[in-house]
Design a protein around this motif. Sequence first.
Motif, PDB file in Angstrom:
ATOM      1  N   SER A 125      20.375  38.904  56.968  1.00 27.28           N
ATOM      2  CA  SER A 125      21.018  37.989  57.922  1.00 27.28           C
ATOM      3  C   SER A 125      22.483  38.363  58.171  1.00 27.28           C
ATOM      4  O   SER A 125      22.971  38.260  59.291  1.00 27.28           O
ATOM      5  CB  SER A 125      20.918  36.544  57.430  1.00 27.28           C
ATOM      6  N   ILE A 136      22.601  41.410  60.470  1.00 26.37           N
ATOM      7  CA  ILE A 136      22.249  40.987  61.830  1.00 26.37           C
ATOM      8  C   ILE A 136      23.395  40.200  62.447  1.00 26.37           C
ATOM      9  O   ILE A 136      23.751  40.390  63.616  1.00 26.37           O
ATOM     10  CB  ILE A 136      20.954  40.146  61.819  1.00 26.37           C
ATOM     11  N   SER A 182      26.252  42.437  63.557  1.00 25.09           N
ATOM     12  CA  SER A 182      25.873  43.245  64.723  1.00 25.09           C
ATOM     13  C   SER A 182      25.938  42.418  66.003  1.00 25.09           C
ATOM     14  O   SER A 182      26.483  42.870  67.025  1.00 25.09           O
ATOM     15  CB  SER A 182      24.462  43.813  64.536  1.00 25.09           C
ATOM     16  N   SER A 190      20.895  35.081  63.252  1.00 33.89           N
ATOM     17  CA  SER A 190      20.868  35.501  61.845  1.00 33.89           C
ATOM     18  C   SER A 190      20.299  34.427  60.926  1.00 33.89           C
ATOM     19  O   SER A 190      19.529  34.720  60.004  1.00 33.89           O
ATOM     20  CB  SER A 190      22.273  35.895  61.377  1.00 33.89           C
TER      21      SER A 190
END
Length: 215
Positions: free
Chosen positions: A124, A127, A130, A155
């Motif tokens: 998570s 993610i 990003s 996430s």
Amino acid sequence: MFQSKKDTVYLILAGIFITNAVVAELIGGKLIQIGPFIMSLGILPWPIVFITTDIINEHFGKDGVKKLSYITAGLIAYCILILFIGTKIPAFITKETVNDEQFYAVFGQGLFIMVASIIAFLISQLIDVSIFWFLRNKTGKKMIWLRSTGSTLISQLIDSFIVSGIAFWLTGKITTSQYLNMSITGYTFKLILAIVLTPLIYLGHHLIEKYIHNK
């Protein structure tokens, strides 16, 4: 000891981040029910983790978040090791002290949950960072609320279902319907708090900017 004010800020944020992440893992084995909704008690410190993650993203970039996430995962793994060793060492028992069964009931049952949480935590966080920087690159320094909420939206959806699935559903501790209830409830709770606490991100951003650039 620290070369700049920015180093001090990072240390403070890292301490807040790590403390709340570790506490969440330690108390995560307790399930609570509010009306028809089921969730892990470990959900309580996570809003602070969200806030510090977003603030670190803003001021120290994706590498700052990734490095801290790896360090935190390592420290959680260290906690798991110490707790595992602790469950194997016989207790000295008196009427006022904790016996082996009580210790294991609190910490031993939570070891697998913590392993599941490490997996979910790293996935998570990667993610989150990003998505955060994808939105940051699109909007520039404006619209902090968008990248903060947007990264949490995706996430934590993944985090909520992975943790509940590995720690409780796959181990047979809860049924499929309870798993769905717990995952959806946890995700909704996190998302609502992420939105409600957005002003704190702006406040933290303002205070850090003022501290760093104030001569």
